[in-house]
Write a protein that holds these residues in place. Structure first.
Motif, PDB file in Angstrom:
ATOM      1  N   GLU A   1     -18.214  21.403  -4.509  1.00  0.00           N
ATOM      2  CA  GLU A   1     -17.343  21.711  -5.643  1.00  0.00           C
ATOM      3  C   GLU A   1     -15.873  21.788  -5.197  1.00  0.00           C
ATOM      4  N   GLU A   2     -15.657  22.372  -4.024  1.00  0.00           N
ATOM      5  CA  GLU A   2     -14.285  22.537  -3.543  1.00  0.00           C
ATOM      6  C   GLU A   2     -13.609  21.192  -3.293  1.00  0.00           C
ATOM      7  N   ILE A   3     -14.322  20.298  -2.621  1.00  0.00           N
ATOM      8  CA  ILE A   3     -13.715  19.020  -2.266  1.00  0.00           C
ATOM      9  C   ILE A   3     -13.498  18.161  -3.512  1.00  0.00           C
ATOM     10  N   GLN A   4     -14.439  18.185  -4.419  1.00  0.00           N
ATOM     11  CA  GLN A   4     -14.262  17.421  -5.658  1.00  0.00           C
ATOM     12  C   GLN A   4     -13.072  17.961  -6.457  1.00  0.00           C
ATOM     13  N   TYR A   5     -12.913  19.261  -6.425  1.00  0.00           N
ATOM     14  CA  TYR A   5     -11.770  19.891  -7.094  1.00  0.00           C
ATOM     15  C   TYR A   5     -10.460  19.371  -6.498  1.00  0.00           C
ATOM     16  N   MET A   6     -10.399  19.311  -5.160  1.00  0.00           N
ATOM     17  CA  MET A   6      -9.190  18.820  -4.489  1.00  0.00           C
ATOM     18  C   MET A   6      -8.882  17.379  -4.897  1.00  0.00           C
ATOM     19  N   HIS A   7      -9.898  16.535  -4.873  1.00  0.00           N
ATOM     20  CA  HIS A   7      -9.697  15.132  -5.251  1.00  0.00           C
ATOM     21  C   HIS A   7      -9.234  15.018  -6.709  1.00  0.00           C
ATOM     22  N   ASP A   8      -9.839  15.807  -7.575  1.00  0.00           N
ATOM     23  CA  ASP A   8      -9.465  15.750  -8.988  1.00  0.00           C
ATOM     24  C   ASP A   8      -8.016  16.173  -9.192  1.00  0.00           C
ATOM     25  N   ARG A   9      -7.613  17.206  -8.495  1.00  0.00           N
ATOM     26  CA  ARG A   9      -6.237  17.668  -8.647  1.00  0.00           C
ATOM     27  C   ARG A   9      -5.249  16.599  -8.184  1.00  0.00           C
ATOM     28  N   ARG A  10      -5.536  15.957  -7.078  1.00  0.00           N
ATOM     29  CA  ARG A  10      -4.610  14.934  -6.574  1.00  0.00           C
ATOM     30  C   ARG A  10      -4.630  13.696  -7.470  1.00  0.00           C
ATOM     31  N   LYS A  11      -5.790  13.363  -8.008  1.00  0.00           N
ATOM     32  CA  LYS A  11      -5.847  12.231  -8.936  1.00  0.00           C
ATOM     33  C   LYS A  11      -4.999  12.518 -10.162  1.00  0.00           C
ATOM     34  N   GLY A  12      -5.066  13.732 -10.655  1.00  0.00           N
ATOM     35  CA  GLY A  12      -4.289  14.091 -11.825  1.00  0.00           C
ATOM     36  C   GLY A  12      -2.798  14.116 -11.571  1.00  0.00           C
ATOM     37  N   LEU A  13      -2.412  14.295 -10.314  1.00  0.00           N
ATOM     38  CA  LEU A  13      -0.989  14.352  -9.957  1.00  0.00           C
ATOM     39  C   LEU A  13      -0.472  13.040  -9.388  1.00  0.00           C
ATOM     40  N   GLY A  14      -1.298  12.009  -9.405  1.00  0.00           N
ATOM     41  CA  GLY A  14      -0.786  10.695  -9.038  1.00  0.00           C
ATOM     42  C   GLY A  14      -0.985  10.273  -7.609  1.00  0.00           C
ATOM     43  N   GLY A  15      -1.949  10.861  -6.915  1.00  0.00           N
ATOM     44  CA  GLY A  15      -2.261  10.371  -5.574  1.00  0.00           C
ATOM     45  C   GLY A  15      -1.987  11.390  -4.486  1.00  0.00           C
ATOM     46  N   TYR A  16      -2.410  11.020  -3.274  1.00  0.00           N
ATOM     47  CA  TYR A  16      -2.369  11.944  -2.147  1.00  0.00           C
ATOM     48  C   TYR A  16      -0.968  12.027  -1.548  1.00  0.00           C
ATOM     49  N   VAL A  17      -0.646  13.225  -1.095  1.00  0.00           N
ATOM     50  CA  VAL A  17       0.604  13.464  -0.384  1.00  0.00           C
ATOM     51  C   VAL A  17       0.288  14.307   0.846  1.00  0.00           C
ATOM     52  N   PRO A  18       1.074  14.117   1.917  1.00  0.00           N
ATOM     53  CA  PRO A  18       2.141  13.121   2.044  1.00  0.00           C
ATOM     54  C   PRO A  18       1.584  11.720   2.256  1.00  0.00           C
ATOM     55  N   THR A  19       2.270  10.757   1.688  1.00  0.00           N
ATOM     56  CA  THR A  19       1.948   9.347   1.878  1.00  0.00           C
ATOM     57  C   THR A  19       3.259   8.575   1.887  1.00  0.00           C
ATOM     58  N   ARG A  20       3.383   7.712   2.853  1.00  0.00           N
ATOM     59  CA  ARG A  20       4.560   6.837   2.901  1.00  0.00           C
ATOM     60  C   ARG A  20       4.100   5.421   2.570  1.00  0.00           C
ATOM     61  N   VAL A  21       4.711   4.826   1.560  1.00  0.00           N
ATOM     62  CA  VAL A  21       4.334   3.501   1.083  1.00  0.00           C
ATOM     63  C   VAL A  21       5.575   2.612   1.079  1.00  0.00           C
ATOM     64  N   VAL A  22       5.435   1.427   1.633  1.00  0.00           N
ATOM     65  CA  VAL A  22       6.542   0.468   1.610  1.00  0.00           C
ATOM     66  C   VAL A  22       6.174  -0.642   0.638  1.00  0.00           C
ATOM     67  N   ARG A  23       6.786  -0.613  -0.544  1.00  0.00           N
ATOM     68  CA  ARG A  23       6.525  -1.618  -1.570  1.00  0.00           C
ATOM     69  C   ARG A  23       7.669  -2.611  -1.715  1.00  0.00           C
ATOM     70  N   ALA A  24       8.774  -2.339  -1.071  1.00  0.00           N
ATOM     71  CA  ALA A  24       9.968  -3.164  -1.270  1.00  0.00           C
ATOM     72  C   ALA A  24       9.726  -4.592  -0.787  1.00  0.00           C
ATOM     73  N   LYS A  25      10.257  -5.526  -1.543  1.00  0.00           N
ATOM     74  CA  LYS A  25      10.171  -6.931  -1.172  1.00  0.00           C
ATOM     75  C   LYS A  25      11.431  -7.334  -0.411  1.00  0.00           C
ATOM     76  N   PRO A  26      11.333  -8.386   0.410  1.00  0.00           N
ATOM     77  CA  PRO A  26      12.531  -8.866   1.104  1.00  0.00           C
ATOM     78  C   PRO A  26      13.635  -9.219   0.111  1.00  0.00           C
ATOM     79  N   LEU A  27      14.866  -8.967   0.503  1.00  0.00           N
ATOM     80  CA  LEU A  27      16.001  -9.277  -0.368  1.00  0.00           C
ATOM     81  C   LEU A  27      16.431 -10.725  -0.187  1.00  0.00           C
ATOM     82  N   PRO A  28      16.909 -11.367  -1.245  1.00  0.00           N
ATOM     83  CA  PRO A  28      17.523 -12.694  -1.084  1.00  0.00           C
ATOM     84  C   PRO A  28      18.842 -12.539  -0.336  1.00  0.00           C
ATOM     85  N   LEU A  29      18.970 -13.220   0.772  1.00  0.00           N
ATOM     86  CA  LEU A  29      20.137 -13.021   1.638  1.00  0.00           C
ATOM     87  C   LEU A  29      21.291 -13.928   1.211  1.00  0.00           C
TER      88      LEU A  29
END
Length: 910
Positions: free
Chosen positions: A463-491
């Motif tokens: 129950e505890e672990i499922q609660y943790m997962h549910d809370r993070r899902k409701g808040l938009g994902g796990y933290v801390p997390t570093r994500v690099v989504r940026a695309k290369p710039l046109p030079l």
């Protein structure tokens, strides 16, 4: 003079008074009068009298501190607390498991044969503060945006790892590799939040202490800047900074509070974990750090929420009709509260409640056990939730939450509140058993008595672990997390650099101005022009960048609500809510924090920014070098311009401005690519390659440092056969010698290249020496390449041996090599071991001083005539010329007389 025992322990704004009481009887009369006014006329009348007394005291010039602190109780009244939306029982179980695993991880890291240790007590005190954030507030990045930016307190990292383990984000193998980053690669966990070492996990480095709060303020501001300029939607992003009360001693922690208030950064919350302890002792043993910080934050314009006591105090405070309990709380110093955290209920009953019959009556029906467990607000989930919710709801000001906790909380009597807690890294078997019992964990004694203590996991389907997962899902994902989504710039194409490659013609300009011209053309680029973020510490005019004011404008969220004094000028000062330029005042630390926030926007928000930070050279790597290390750790990118570089070039300024060593300091930073260009076309090639490496395909986590000067010189056009590779790798032949019997090589960088050219001419005309002049655009990159070659050769003896670039470049260059720059000798000496043949360096070693450029260069023996002497000296060593020529040269050029040197080029602020 009164002795220490005669001094009254008066605490105002958290600070203990140092004024002795010479007449206690008179003091008591004044206090009795105030009591009588309150009792007979009421508090409003007493308040009026006190205000009049303060007013009269100022009229009589009696120094009286302002009262900027409130009572030592929770800011949010019990009746105003919102509904707590979580399941407190489940959250307690989750937190207990997290507490256990954090402590066990550190204890296991201290096992024999490893002994790398860690820190237990900081997270133990702040665990509830984090848990409420994880469960109810911290927004993740699953929606494709930046989420919240959380600056975790560095010493609390074990708790963040322990929580990630429960969520299957980390494995037991990884926990056992804590602080063993190389020996247990790829499972090693960094000691603190280090994005460079864990680039998919941590976002913000917060050790060294003091840089976290500074970085958080400028991150919150950068969020507003990006939204105002239409680059990213950051409206849902909130910046949280978790700090220690001892950390607030660092000047960087409090130095920029006013900026956050001035710009109304209500997207920012500081959470100061006030466990009343530094690393080795109390923060304010004789005072009250929460009251002191409240005064400072209120004075700076922040919203302050104090979270002092847990719910067990509510009934007592409700009984406090005449304020005796609040008064006791107000006047008890922190050192005593720390002692109460370690003592029995009987001790607290006697020493805290025992000296007033009204206090004694409040607790007469409480057991000693109940008194002992009157707790601190930073451990109460409902109280914490109320504080966080109020902080998020508050508009117009940044908020600081001052939360009182106990260092080492739940770890047992050997840890809780002890001065030595910070240094304690391992729990004994008895400590572990007591800790387990305190947390109500189902771990048998035998598992604690044999071998290493085990980690605890309640089960993935619990129950505890499922609660943790549910809370993070409701808040938009796990933290801390570093994500690099940026695309290369046109030079940008070559047209952006065409102006710099044409040279300056007959006009003389400094290399600072040459760079500014390149930047101006780049900012016009339709694709990436808006992504440039010029940053300067109140020196835009000095650097010749006031030309940007009319078009780019200076960012100010309020715009410009006044008429500028220079509004009639073409280059008038202009502010705008959508301004592109950051003008951060006289604060190199603030500017560097802006640089880091902008330079990591590609990861934080998925939108690359290209910061261009221009500063007085001496005040970069020397003054804020720790932040450049932080920049490297945060994998930030951008351009750093050490303007007014050189030990002799910045005439008139003197010792603390004359920079002759920043290139050497830059060489110590592995992420820093440092150049010392001489001409505009070199700058064009360097900037173009920097954009490619940092923002193009296969981008690198580096930043560029260019030292540029304020001395006007003529810039030649780019040669038709320019050695672009040599410019980027650090060395190319600029001009071959044309006549002379004896060969020599002069290696020069930056502003020294014109001196080398003059020396080349003198050597040919007067000494029959044919000298080639080389532009050493980067001593640091030459050394870095050579070190990499040596490392490869050391470990791969069976393969073809690599030859350093500098060795290849100079292999066929005849004669001795003399290196010269406006830096100390240690800068060009970096490549000495890889230069074939005879090598000598000339440099500006020692303190700078104010004088003409010519006099300064003669003093350091780096001017053209001194270069001539250096070349002749090396030729004499090789037996190519007679040594008698050396004395002739010294006498002919009066090299021992500083006053004999020509003044040199004057002026050139940019």
């Amino acid at each position: 003079m009164a002795s220490g025992s005669d001094r009254n322990p008066i605490i105002i704004g958290g600070l203990p008074s140092q004024v002795p009481d010479f007449d206690p009887e008179e003091t008591q009369e004044w206090l009795d009068s105030l009591d009588a006014a309150v009792d007979e006329r009421g508090r409003e009348r007493a308040r009026y009298l006190m205000l009049r007394l303060i007013e009269r005291a100022r009229e009589k010039r009696v120094a009286v501190p302002e009262m900027r602190s409130t009572d030592y109780v929770n800011t949010i009244a019990t009746k105003d607390e919102p509904f707590f939306p979580g399941n407190e029982e489940i959250e307690r179980k989750v937190l207990n498991a997290t507490r256990w695993n954090a402590a066990v991880m550190v204890s296991r890291a201290q096992r024999p044969g490893i002994g790398v240790g860690g820190h237990i007590a900081t997270f133990a005190s702040s665990a509830s503060l984090y848990d409420v954030g994880f469960n109810h507030f911290f927004r993740g990045k699953d929606d494709g945006k930046g989420g919240d930016q959380i600056f975790f307190q560095g010493h609390a990292s074990p708790g963040v790892y322990a929580r990630a383990y429960l969520l299957d984000r980390l494995t037991e193998t990884q926990l056992d590799a804590f602080r063993q980053e190389k020996s247990k690669f790829p499972n090693g966990l960094s000691s603190y939040p280090h994005p460079r070492l864990m680039p998919d996990f941590w976002e913000f480095p917060t050790v060294s202490m003091g840089l976290g709060p500074l970085g958080a303020i400028y991150q919150a501001r950068m969020n507003r800047y990006m939204e105002a300029r239409g680059i990213a939607d950051t409206s849902d992003s909130h910046v949280w900074a978790y700090l220690g009360d001892g950390e607030m001693d660092e000047p960087e922690s409090l130095g920029q509070l006013s900026l956050a208030a001035r710009e109304g950064l209500d997207n920012l919350t500081f959470v100061v974990n006030c466990n009343l302890q530094r690393l080795d002792g109390p923060v304010r043993g004789n005072g009250k750090i929460m009251q002191e910080l409240e005064s400072q934050f209120r004075g700076a314009g922040w919203n302050v929420i104090k979270l002092v006591w847990d719910r067990s105090w509510d009934p007592l405070l409700a009984q406090d009709r005449d304020g005796v309990l609040v008064n006791k709380l107000n006047t008890t110093p922190d050192g005593q509260f720390q002692t109460y955290a370690t003592e029995t209920g009987a001790y607290i009953r006697e020493h805290f409640f025992g000296d007033d019959h009204r206090l004694r009556a409040m607790v007469e029906n409480m057991t000693d056990h109940q008194i002992q467990h009157l707790g601190r607000g930073g451990h109460d989930h409902k109280k914490i939730y109320a504080a966080y919710a109020a902080a998020k709801a508050h508009k117009g000001q940044p908020t600081v939450i001052l939360a009182q906790t106990v260092k080492g909380w739940t770890l047992g009597p050997n840890f809780e509140g002890r001065n030595a807690t910070h240094q304690m890294k391992k729990l004994t078997v008895e400590d572990l058993k007591g800790f387990r019992d305190r947390l109500h964990l189902p771990i048998p004694d035998k598992d604690l008595e044999d071998g290493l203590p085990p980690y605890y996991h309640p089960g993935r389907n619990s129950e505890e672990i499922q609660y943790m997962h549910d809370r993070r899902k409701g808040l938009g994902g796990y933290v801390p997390t570093r994500v690099v989504r940026a695309k290369p710039l046109p030079l940008p194409d070559e047209k952006a650099y065409a102006g710099a490659k044409k040279g300056s013609g007959q006009q003389k300009i400094a290399t600072t101005m040459a760079f500014v011209r390149v930047l101006k053309d780049l900012m016009r680029d339709k694709e990436i022009g808006k992504r440039f973020v010029p940053i300067a510490p109140d020196e835009y005019r000095t650097f010749g960048m006031d030309a940007f004011f009319p078009s780019a404008k200076i960012y100010n969220p309020l715009g410009q609500i006044y008429e500028s004094v220079d509004r009639e000028l073409l280059l008038a000062y202009k502010e705008s809510p959508t301004g592109q330029m950051l003008h951060d005042g006289i604060s190199e630390a603030g500017c560097t924090a802006s640089l880091i926030a902008a330079g990591s926007a590609y990861a934080t928000h998925g939108e690359p920014l290209i910061p261009i930070y221009v500063f007085y050279s001496m005040f970069g790597f020397q003054r804020t070098g720790d932040q450049f290390w932080q920049m490297a750790d945060q994998l930030a990118r951008g351009f750093v311009l050490g303007a007014t570089a050189g030990r002799t070039t910045l005439t008139g300024e003197g010792l603390q401005h004359a920079d002759g060593h920043s290139q050497l300091l830059a060489s110590t930073n592995p992420a820093c690519v440092a150049y010392d260009p001489a001409y505009g076309y070199e700058i064009a090639h360097i900037v173009k390659d920097g954009l490619r490496r940092m923002y193009g395909e296969n981008s690198e986590d580096i930043f560029y440092y260019l030292t540029v000067y304020n001395e006007p010189i003529q810039h030649p056009a780019e040669p038709a056969d320019v050695d672009a590779e040599g410019i980027l790798k650090g060395l190319y032949r600029f001009k071959q010698g044309e006549k002379g019997e004896h060969a020599a090589q002069i290696l020069a960088s930056g502003v020294a290249v014109p001196w080398a050219l003059e020396a080349q001419q003198i050597l040919a005309d007067e000494w029959n020496v044919k000298a080639d002049v080389w532009s050493a655009t980067s001593w640091n990159e030459l050394r870095r390449d050579a070190v990499e070659a040596e490392e490869h050769n050391l470990l791969h003896p069976e393969e073809e041996q690599r030859v350093p670039y500098v060795t290849q470049k100079l292999a066929d260059a005849e004669g001795p090599k003399v290196a010269v720059s406006d830096w100390m000798r240690a800068v060009p000496d970096q490549i000495a071991r890889w230069v074939p043949g005879t090598y000598q360096s000339l440099g500006a070693d020692g303190f700078g001083f104010a004088d003409t450029r010519g006099a300064a260069r003669r003093f350091f023996h780096i001017d053209a005539q001194s270069i001539v002497l250096g070349v002749l000296t090396e030729l004499a060593k090789e037996g190519k010329v007679d040594r008698s020529l050396l004395k002739q040269a010294i006498d002919r050029y009066q090299l021992l007389d500083v006053a004999a040197a020509e003044a040199g080029e004057a002026g050139g602020d940019a």
